[in-house]
Design an enzyme around this catalytic site. Structure first.
Site, PDB file in Angstrom:
ATOM      1  N   SER A   5       0.829  -1.205   0.000  1.00 47.00           N
ATOM      2  CA  SER A   5       0.000   0.000   0.000  1.00 47.00           C
ATOM      3  C   SER A   5       0.863   1.254   0.000  1.00 47.00           C
ATOM      4  CB  SER A   5      -0.908   0.011   1.222  1.00 47.00           C
ATOM      5  OG  SER A   5      -1.535  -1.238   1.385  1.00 47.00           O
TER       6      SER A   5
HETATM    7  N1  SAH Z   1      -0.819  -4.980   4.054  1.00 43.77           N
HETATM    8  C1  SAH Z   1      -0.024  -5.307   2.871  1.00 43.77           C
HETATM    9  C2  SAH Z   1      -0.715  -4.973   1.565  1.00 43.77           C
HETATM   10  C3  SAH Z   1      -1.908  -5.810   1.377  1.00 43.77           C
HETATM   11  S1  SAH Z   1      -2.413  -6.129  -0.286  1.00 43.77           S
HETATM   12  C4  SAH Z   1       1.330  -4.639   2.930  1.00 43.77           C
HETATM   13  O1  SAH Z   1       1.634  -3.938   3.896  1.00 43.77           O
HETATM   14  O2  SAH Z   1       2.125  -4.879   2.010  1.00 43.77           O
HETATM   15  C5  SAH Z   1      -3.798  -7.150   0.163  1.00 43.77           C
HETATM   16  C6  SAH Z   1      -3.424  -8.558   0.588  1.00 43.77           C
HETATM   17  O3  SAH Z   1      -4.619  -9.165   1.031  1.00 43.77           O
HETATM   18  C7  SAH Z   1      -2.880  -9.403  -0.538  1.00 43.77           C
HETATM   19  O4  SAH Z   1      -1.614  -9.885  -0.207  1.00 43.77           O
HETATM   20  C8  SAH Z   1      -3.906 -10.530  -0.661  1.00 43.77           C
HETATM   21  O5  SAH Z   1      -3.317 -11.789  -0.956  1.00 43.77           O
HETATM   22  C9  SAH Z   1      -4.525 -10.538   0.707  1.00 43.77           C
HETATM   23  N2  SAH Z   1      -5.858 -11.138   0.796  1.00 43.77           N
HETATM   24  C10 SAH Z   1      -6.921 -10.979  -0.035  1.00 43.77           C
HETATM   25  N3  SAH Z   1      -7.961 -11.716   0.400  1.00 43.77           N
HETATM   26  C11 SAH Z   1      -7.558 -12.362   1.530  1.00 43.77           C
HETATM   27  C12 SAH Z   1      -8.174 -13.265   2.446  1.00 43.77           C
HETATM   28  N4  SAH Z   1      -9.444 -13.699   2.296  1.00 43.77           N
HETATM   29  N5  SAH Z   1      -7.448 -13.718   3.482  1.00 43.77           N
HETATM   30  C13 SAH Z   1      -6.159 -13.318   3.673  1.00 43.77           C
HETATM   31  N6  SAH Z   1      -5.521 -12.472   2.842  1.00 43.77           N
HETATM   32  C14 SAH Z   1      -6.216 -11.990   1.785  1.00 43.77           C
END
Ligand code: SAH
Length: 212
Positions: free
Chosen positions: A60
């Site tokens: 992000s």
């Molecule tokens: N917080 C992260 C960025 C997140 S991007 C950082 O600091 O880099 C969103 C993430 O959510 C992705 O890696 C994706 O794989 C995950 N995601 C999406 N749906 C999900 C679910 N149901 N359970 C766990 N992770 C999930």
């Protein structure tokens, strides 16, 4: 650009976007975003922009990470759940402010890589699991704070249930292909309060585990 100048601009960008909490700013200063971005994009790690990471996901935008962290009002005694480990950057920031951080991602590869970074950076109060975070982590619940970093159509019921009374959850809500709203949910004895904070854009919360 010199590292010191880059760092100064990075912190200036956060302040100019409304990040005022000194503890959040200190954590953003302490944790090097460059460690969480790989390859071609590494040189842009200190720009206030989201960047691609493995598995088609994104790290992000730093100001969004900081504003979400600020909205979560984390205290040093808190046990925090993050849904969506991604690069591990947001979990690392939370680990400087909380007692304990649990973070989950549906991509095993992202969890593995983030775990290596947490070890290398000596962030010993983070535990990362490969799991579908829409169900939370029932074994570790309840949580004082929950941060969801993928967009849900509604705040997932199991996460609401795993929030302690008095606890706060911050979650982007809305359709995945549209602008979403960042929502702050506060749990009271009698129910939940919902505050809309700002428009955001996140990758969607997807059900089930990924293949990799
Ligand atoms: N917080 C992260 C960025 C997140 S991007 C950082 O600091 O880099 C969103 C993430 O959510 C992705 O890696 C994706 O794989 C995950 N995601 C999406 N749906 C999900 C679910 N149901 N359970 C766990 N992770 C999930």
């Amino acid at each position: 650009m010199e590292r010191a100048e880059e760092q100064m601009r990075f912190l200036y960008a956060l302040r100019s976007r409304g990040v005022t909490d000194p503890r959040v700013l200190a954590a953003m200063e302490e944790i090097d975003r460059g460690a969480f971005v790989r390859g071609l994009f590494a040189e842009r790690a200190y720009e206030d922009t989201p960047l691609p990471i493995a598995c088609g996901q994104t790290i992000s935008q730093p100001s969004v990470v900081a504003l979400m962290t600020q909205a979560l009002e984390v205290s040093p005694r808190d046990k925090v759940l993050e849904v969506g480990t991604g690069s591990g950057y947001q979990a690392a920031i939370l680990s400087r402010l909380a007692r304990r951080v649990y973070t989950v991602d549906r991509h095993k590869r992202l969890v593995r890589e983030a775990q290596k970074l947490f070890e290398a950076l000596d962030l010993a109060n983070i535990t990362a699991f490969a799991a579908d975070g829409s169900f939370g982590l029932p074994d570790q619940a309840p949580f004082d704070r929950i941060l969801v970093t993928a967009a849900a159509e509604d705040p997932p019921g199991p996460l609401l249930a795993q929030l302690r009374v008095g606890g706060i959850m911050v979650v982007p809500v809305g359709q995945s292909d549209a602008v979403q709203s960042l929502i702050k949910v506060t749990r009271h004895e009698q129910g939940f309060d919902y505050d809309e904070l700002r428009p955001v854009r996140f990758v969607p919360l997807v059900e089930g585990m990924a293949q990799d």
